[in-house]
Design a protein around this motif. Structure first.
Motif, PDB file in Angstrom:
ATOM      1  N   THR A 265       0.829  -1.202   0.000  1.00  0.00           N
ATOM      2  CA  THR A 265       0.000   0.000   0.000  1.00  0.00           C
ATOM      3  C   THR A 265       0.865   1.255   0.000  1.00  0.00           C
TER       4      THR A 265
ATOM      5  N   GLN B 106      -9.143  -0.119  -1.017  1.00  0.00           N
ATOM      6  CA  GLN B 106      -9.472  -1.451  -0.534  1.00  0.00           C
ATOM      7  C   GLN B 106     -10.977  -1.656  -0.346  1.00  0.00           C
TER       8      GLN B 106
ATOM      9  N   ASP C 126      -5.792  -0.745  -4.855  1.00  0.00           N
ATOM     10  CA  ASP C 126      -5.259  -1.400  -3.663  1.00  0.00           C
ATOM     11  C   ASP C 126      -6.226  -2.479  -3.190  1.00  0.00           C
ATOM     12  N   GLU C 127      -5.920  -3.716  -3.441  1.00  0.00           N
ATOM     13  CA  GLU C 127      -6.787  -4.843  -3.109  1.00  0.00           C
ATOM     14  C   GLU C 127      -8.243  -4.507  -3.411  1.00  0.00           C
TER      15      GLU C 127
HETATM   16 MG   LIG Z   1      -2.352  -2.638   2.121  1.00  0.00          MG
END
Ligand SMILES: [Mg+2]
Ligand SMILES: Nc1ncnc2c1ncn2[C@@H]1O[C@H](COP(=O)(O)OP(=O)(O)OP(=O)(O)O)[C@@H](O)[C@H]1O
Lengths: 253, 296
Positions: free
Chosen positions: A46, A94, A174-175
């Motif tokens: 991240t 995320q 990010d994810e």
């Molecule tokens: Mg992360």
């Protein structure tokens, strides 16, 4: 054809306080491909992603050295307005964080900020990017409703659409599927695969199977270091480093 | 055996909690009913509406008009809120979004100290500093005044309510996830644009409720205000007029002058009006919040 490097990271070191989070990172992100940043939790994925569009500016007590080049510009030491650079990179986080406005407002926001006020122009853009993210049919009758009323999967696609609307060159994710159900998650993955003809895409994940499905290029990180990087086929079939082999076998996660 | 013992303890505890909660819920109603019964004497003589809108306060003639007090209280507390709201909002934004987290850590006990200062001390400070300042200010505008004015009351109050509003605002701004700012920033917004269009919008209902809370506190604050506001019964025409707020009426007169018939009842009535107005403020801001949340 050898892919041209869209972003070049050289000798990147990042400290927060006394802790070194990123250790001498050298990496290249090829254009119009999906680059997956892979690695176990806490290894700095991240942080690396946020360095690319300087969201790291928000951190306190941060020290960065090295260069992150895009075009002919060093993002870390640029004299250009940082908002211009950020606009070139759409961010998908995320979990989806829709802005506290309507569905329409979410997509129009970035455009309005950069000075577009013509309603017709905004209408067209909103429709276009909702279509790109396959949301249009689902939301066209309730554009003025709050974005928070959408399902999480829809919100995530809305966040992607909102990022695309400011016409970036790069998508940073990010994810992006970690909060989603399998169906929405597949929808996002497919979207990325469709979008890579127009954009350079960087996806952070620690899900090996997901990485295998979408990656063209892989950067594998461990404890703040880049251990190995290269084209996806080679990386998964023929890893060179011991740590990579162990990771691909699922030795640590 | 042990199980039964624990079971009973559990049950006893939850009963106690229920009783306590019950008391808290019933309390305002008991207060209202008590005050109503005490002021019933006045209700029999005059209509409620007349009492509220009448400007004549002549207890010795049995004329009880509450308008001057209510209007003065509204002036003082709304003015106080208008003065402190922007200061609080900007400070809260600065502390949560611009300052280093160390500054916030230092500020928090300072705010708590401000909140804990007894009102009398604010009152004394008001007399020593604010009253002369307002007198000078009045002279500057060509208005002759002693300094004991609505404006002085509002200034003192505005400082007093700062810690309460500020604490709530900081709490609210801190609950807004960092990722929301990041989303806005990565769309090319500046920090200020992010705060203006996203953070404040997201926190809007909370901000309103913080201000509502401040207003209620201001409206009920007694000692500090009565020390600087002049305590003259009249409808104020401007901020340099003296006034007589509702809580001061009760505090200054209760227990004295009971030789005048119905005076006691009138003061109870004043307390009732005060309570009802504060409850109205609270309910109104809550209803507003409720509606906003529904449409967000
Ligand atoms: Mg992360
Ligand atoms: N704001 C911060 N202040 C201090 N340390 C931080 C901060 N953000 C991250 N770190 C530390 O930096 C390291 C890397 O964090 P990062 O979030 O980049 O990891 P990650 O690879 O994204 O992990 P995950 O897969 O769990 O998301 C961690 O050890 C974390 O504790």
């Amino acid at each position: 054809m050898e892919p041209s490097g869209k972003i070049k990271i050289q000798n990147l070191n990042l400290f927060i306080g006394k802790q070194q989070i990123l250790k001498n990172i050298n990496a290249e992100i090829p254009e119009n491909k999906i680059t997956v940043i892979l690695g176990p939790s806490g290894c700095g994925k991240t942080t690396l992603l946020k360095t690319l569009n300087r969201l790291t500016d928000l951190y306190e007590n941060i020290k960065i050295s090295g260069t992150v080049e895009m075009g002919n510009e060093d993002i870390l030491h640029t004299k250009t307005d940082i908002t211009k650079i950020r606009r070139k990179m759409g961010l998908v986080s995320q979990r989806p964080y829709p802005l506290p406005m309507s569905i329409y407002g979410n997509i129009a926001y970035g455009l309005k900020i950069s000075g577009h006020t013509k309603k017709q122009f905004l209408d067209e853009k909103v429709e276009y990017y909702l279509k790109v993210t396959h949301l249009w049919e689902e939301v066209k009758d309730r554009l003025k409703q709050p974005a928070s009323a959408l399902s999480v999967g829809q919100q995530q696609r809305l966040c992607l659409a909102r990022g695309l609307a400011v016409d970036p060159e790069i998508i940073l994710a990010d994810e992006p599927a970690s909060a989603l159900d399998p169906v929405s998650s597949m929808a996002i993955e497919e979207l990325f695969t469709e979008l890579k003809s127009w954009y350079t895409i960087v996806v952070v994940t620690h899900i090996l199977r997901q990485a295998k499905r979408i990656a063209d290029h892989v950067i594998f990180m461990y404890l703040g270091e880049v251990i190995e990087q290269g084209p996806a086929g080679e990386f998964f079939e023929n890893p060179k480093m011991e740590k990579t082999k162990a990771y691909i076998k699922g030795a640590f996660n | 055996m042990k199980y039964i013992n624990r079971h009973w303890k559990d049950k006893a505890n939850s009963t106690w909690m229920l009783v306590c909660t019950g008391i808290i819920i019933v309390l305002p109603f008991v207060l209202i009913i008590g005050l109503y019964l005490k002021s019933a004497l006045l209700f029999e003589k005059c209509s409620f509406i007349d009492l509220i809108f009448s400007k004549e306060w002549k207890p010795w003639e049995n004329k009880f008009g509450f308008a001057p007090f209510i209007i003065c209280s509204l002036w003082v507390s709304i003015l106080a809120l208008l003065l402190s709201a922007p200061v609080c909002l900007l400070t809260a934004i600065y502390l949560t979004h611009y300052a280093k987290s160390r500054v916030l850590k230092i500020m928090q006990p300072v705010i708590d100290i401000l909140a804990g200062i007894p009102s009398v001390i604010y009152g004394v400070w008001g007399i020593l500093v604010i009253v002369p300042f307002v007198a000078k200010l009045g002279n500057f505008f060509g208005i002759h005044t002693t300094g004991y004015t609505i404006l002085s009351g509002a200034l003192v109050l505005s400082v007093m309510i700062i810690p309460f509003i500020l604490n709530v605002l900081i709490e609210i701004l801190r609950t807004i996830p960092e990722e929301l700012s990041e989303a806005s920033l990565s769309l090319g917004a500046t920090k200020w644009e992010t705060i203006k269009y996203v953070i404040i919008k997201k926190a809007f209902t909370g901000i309103i409720s913080a201000f509502g809370l401040g207003l209620s506190r201001a409206f009920g604050e007694t000692i500090a205000v009565l020390m600087v506001v002049g305590n003259v019964v009249k409808i104020p025409q401007g901020v340099f007029d003296a006034g007589y707020p509702l809580p001061a009426l009760i505090a200054n007169n209760y227990g004295e002058m009971l030789s005048i018939p119905m005076y006691d009842s009138a003061l109870m009535m004043a307390a009732l009006i005060l309570l009802v107005i504060v409850i109205l403020f609270n309910t109104a801001s809550r209803m507003y919040i409720y509606r906003l949340e529904k449409y967000r």
